[in-house]
Each structure stands twice: as structure tokens, then as C-alpha cells.
Design a protein around this motif. Sequence first.
Motif, mmCIF file in Angstrom:
data_model
loop_
_atom_site.group_PDB
_atom_site.id
_atom_site.type_symbol
_atom_site.label_atom_id
_atom_site.label_comp_id
_atom_site.label_asym_id
_atom_site.label_seq_id
_atom_site.Cartn_x
_atom_site.Cartn_y
_atom_site.Cartn_z
ATOM 1 N N PRO A 1 9.847 0.924 -26.605
ATOM 2 C CA PRO A 1 9.280 -0.271 -25.956
ATOM 3 C C PRO A 1 9.969 -0.668 -24.656
ATOM 4 O O PRO A 1 10.523 -1.760 -24.538
ATOM 5 N N VAL A 2 9.911 0.223 -23.666
ATOM 6 C CA VAL A 2 10.408 -0.116 -22.325
ATOM 7 C C VAL A 2 9.279 0.109 -21.333
ATOM 8 O O VAL A 2 8.498 1.055 -21.462
ATOM 9 N N SER A 3 9.192 -0.751 -20.329
ATOM 10 C CA SER A 3 8.088 -0.675 -19.361
ATOM 11 C C SER A 3 8.487 0.193 -18.173
ATOM 12 O O SER A 3 8.510 -0.258 -17.034
ATOM 13 N N GLN A 4 8.821 1.460 -18.458
ATOM 14 C CA GLN A 4 9.331 2.352 -17.423
ATOM 15 C C GLN A 4 8.644 3.714 -17.509
ATOM 16 O O GLN A 4 7.983 4.020 -18.501
ATOM 17 N N GLY A 5 8.848 4.524 -16.469
ATOM 18 C CA GLY A 5 8.275 5.860 -16.473
ATOM 19 C C GLY A 5 8.804 6.682 -15.321
ATOM 20 O O GLY A 5 9.559 6.186 -14.481
ATOM 21 N N PRO A 6 8.419 7.948 -15.238
ATOM 22 C CA PRO A 6 8.879 8.826 -14.166
ATOM 23 C C PRO A 6 8.293 8.427 -12.815
ATOM 24 O O PRO A 6 7.258 7.752 -12.738
ATOM 25 N N ALA A 7 8.970 8.844 -11.742
ATOM 26 C CA ALA A 7 8.480 8.649 -10.373
ATOM 27 C C ALA A 7 8.211 7.177 -10.068
ATOM 28 O O ALA A 7 7.255 6.839 -9.370
ATOM 29 N N ASN A 8 9.064 6.288 -10.629
ATOM 30 C CA ASN A 8 9.007 4.848 -10.332
ATOM 31 C C ASN A 8 7.736 4.174 -10.850
ATOM 32 O O ASN A 8 7.314 3.147 -10.315
ATOM 33 N N THR A 9 7.110 4.743 -11.856
ATOM 34 C CA THR A 9 5.963 4.085 -12.485
ATOM 35 C C THR A 9 6.468 3.092 -13.518
ATOM 36 O O THR A 9 7.552 3.245 -14.084
ATOM 37 N N MET B 1 0.850 -1.196 0.000
ATOM 38 C CA MET B 1 0.000 0.000 0.000
ATOM 39 C C MET B 1 0.882 1.240 0.000
ATOM 40 O O MET B 1 1.850 1.323 0.741
ATOM 41 N N ARG B 2 0.552 2.203 -0.840
ATOM 42 C CA ARG B 2 1.314 3.440 -0.836
ATOM 43 C C ARG B 2 0.902 4.289 0.356
ATOM 44 O O ARG B 2 -0.243 4.347 0.724
ATOM 45 N N LYS B 3 1.874 4.998 0.922
ATOM 46 C CA LYS B 3 1.588 5.883 2.039
ATOM 47 C C LYS B 3 2.158 7.247 1.717
ATOM 48 O O LYS B 3 3.307 7.358 1.337
ATOM 49 N N THR B 4 1.337 8.289 1.862
ATOM 50 C CA THR B 4 1.771 9.634 1.532
ATOM 51 C C THR B 4 1.715 10.501 2.771
ATOM 52 O O THR B 4 0.716 10.517 3.476
ATOM 53 N N LEU B 5 2.813 11.228 3.055
ATOM 54 C CA LEU B 5 2.863 12.101 4.211
ATOM 55 C C LEU B 5 2.648 13.536 3.769
ATOM 56 O O LEU B 5 3.378 14.042 2.926
ATOM 57 N N LEU B 6 1.608 14.179 4.316
ATOM 58 C CA LEU B 6 1.286 15.559 3.975
ATOM 59 C C LEU B 6 1.163 15.739 2.471
ATOM 60 O O LEU B 6 1.951 16.420 1.837
ATOM 61 N N ILE B 7 0.183 15.077 1.894
ATOM 62 C CA ILE B 7 0.029 15.089 0.440
ATOM 63 C C ILE B 7 -0.265 16.499 -0.064
ATOM 64 O O ILE B 7 -1.102 17.189 0.453
ATOM 65 N N LEU B 8 0.452 16.905 -1.098
ATOM 66 C CA LEU B 8 0.156 18.119 -1.852
ATOM 67 C C LEU B 8 -0.153 17.651 -3.271
ATOM 68 O O LEU B 8 0.386 16.686 -3.731
ATOM 69 N N ALA C 1 14.481 -1.133 0.433
ATOM 70 C CA ALA C 1 14.517 -2.327 -0.416
ATOM 71 C C ALA C 1 13.190 -3.060 -0.273
ATOM 72 O O ALA C 1 12.808 -3.446 0.832
ATOM 73 N N ASP C 2 12.486 -3.249 -1.390
ATOM 74 C CA ASP C 2 11.161 -3.854 -1.317
ATOM 75 C C ASP C 2 10.772 -4.397 -2.682
ATOM 76 O O ASP C 2 11.499 -4.219 -3.669
ATOM 77 N N GLU C 3 9.615 -5.036 -2.733
ATOM 78 C CA GLU C 3 9.058 -5.434 -4.013
ATOM 79 C C GLU C 3 8.418 -4.220 -4.675
ATOM 80 O O GLU C 3 8.101 -3.228 -4.022
ATOM 81 N N LEU C 4 8.226 -4.308 -5.992
ATOM 82 C CA LEU C 4 7.567 -3.219 -6.707
ATOM 83 C C LEU C 4 6.099 -3.130 -6.318
ATOM 84 O O LEU C 4 5.447 -4.152 -6.095
ATOM 85 N N GLU C 5 5.590 -1.911 -6.250
ATOM 86 C CA GLU C 5 4.161 -1.727 -6.040
ATOM 87 C C GLU C 5 3.447 -1.865 -7.382
ATOM 88 O O GLU C 5 3.886 -1.291 -8.384
ATOM 89 N N PRO C 6 2.371 -2.620 -7.431
ATOM 90 C CA PRO C 6 1.698 -2.865 -8.714
ATOM 91 C C PRO C 6 0.901 -1.647 -9.195
ATOM 92 O O PRO C 6 0.379 -0.873 -8.398
#
Length: 280
Positions: free
Chosen positions: A195-203, A1-8, A132-137
Amino acid sequence: MRKTLLILSLVQGMLVGITYRAIGQKFEGIASYKSSMNIESVNIAGQDMSPEMQESLRKQIAQQMQRDYTLTFNLQEAIWKEDAALEPESPPSSNGGMQIRLSTGNSKSYVNPGKNEFLEETEIFGKKFLIADELEPFNWKITGEKKKIGDYTVIKAEFLDINEQTTISLDNSEQKTETMMDTTLITAWYTPEIPVSQGPANTWGLPGLILELKQGNLTFLCTKVELNPATPVTIEKPEKGKRVSREEADKIRDEKMQEMMKKYDTGGEDGHTRTIRIGG
């Protein structure tokens, strides 16, 4: 689960000039991005805070969210990092002496979808950690809508992100911590031409490089892509800092934020500028 602190929130981007060069069978590249924030829906409130003070703080936030990033990638993995830059000068103190500093923690992150591997080298209030963790889907829904970004045709995909939001505030010197579930619409525009499965901000997880990403009011827009550059791309895994899980890092951030709020509860009434740093 993603957790955001003081989301803007997150913003609309600008435009892009993209260069393409393919050599042989290898496929790697470097993509540059700019971030920006739409401050219209950013809510800033506080005791005795005038509309002028609120607007000044919004402008500070918007200015500091204009950052440059680099995504270095090949067919298997990618590194995402903020480009080094001088800290922006503080504007004149027209907001009662209050200034805001937003920090990303000088992070560098590594994503390898094939191995389900995520590493992030970051600072949390001055201390170095290696998350260090698994990727978030990302359960993307491809809409099929298309547009052009630079010379590339991009396709729209969406993901509804349900995450935990923690807000820490001071009310008459009493600290209040509120945790709730928050839903954010993430919109990505990707191009199958890269054709790469990548993106900004770890997407990740789409059949093409993400050239534009919107997370609420925050936007990352690609401004340049160089494929198969003359100098080979080097991807080195982050390795500095105390190794922790994502959940442990979130807990450390929460605790340090609460300590900071208590520390800055005093001061600011003697005519001196109070500077608050959020996030690192």
C-alpha cells in the motif's frame, strides 16, 4: 505538461520473483526493475541508410534500453535511480560507421505525493542540474482487470498522456526542428497488497505499488521486492546541481541537442566511426 525530446517507444517485460517480509508497524522497501524496449515500431530513417543499417541501429537502441533500476520507498516518499552499470560494448560497425549512445543523464529523482514535491538530480550534456518542481498529475482510470505478477495480484490502470514532442533532424545539412503534441497510453499494473502510492519512472497516484509500467513501447517490470529489510531504508533528497524548473531543463536540453546536431553534421565520411549521444 510533459515534454519529450526525440521520443522512442516502450516494450514488454519478463518476469518477476518477489520476496515479502513485514516487521512491526513500519512499512518501507526496495523494489528492483528492468526496462526493455519493443523496437518493432521504432522508425529510423536517413539519406543513404540501408535496411541493414536501420536494423543495426534498432538493435543498438534495444540493447541500450535494457537497464536496471531501483525504487526505494516508504509510506510517504520514494527515490528512483538507475543502477550503476558498465556501458555496453559497441557492436561491429556494420552500419556505415554510425553508432548510437542513449544516456539517461545519470539521474536520481525524489517523489513525495503528500507534499506535492518532485526533485531530480541529473546531467544535461555533462552539466549537473537539480530539477525542482511540483509533481505532474496522473489521472488514472482503474479498469478492474487483474493478473498475477510473481506472488502478487495486480490491477490494471490507464492514463492518456498528452505531451509535447520535439524532433530535431538533419536533411542535406539543414537542421529541422519540429514540435507537435503527442498522445501516449500509459498502462500500470499495481498491487494493493503493497500500500504505497509509488511506481517506476516517477509514476504515482495509485492505491498500491506499480509492478509493471508500459509507456508506449517502453516497459518497466519489477523483478524483486523486499519489504521492511533488516537494514533500514534511507531516503535522502537529491541536492546536487544548479536548481532549475522542469520547463527550464527542457529548454536547456533542446538547445544542447541542436548544438550537438550541428556538431555531428560533419564527419563520418572519412572512414572513422561517428558516435552520437542522445539525451545526456
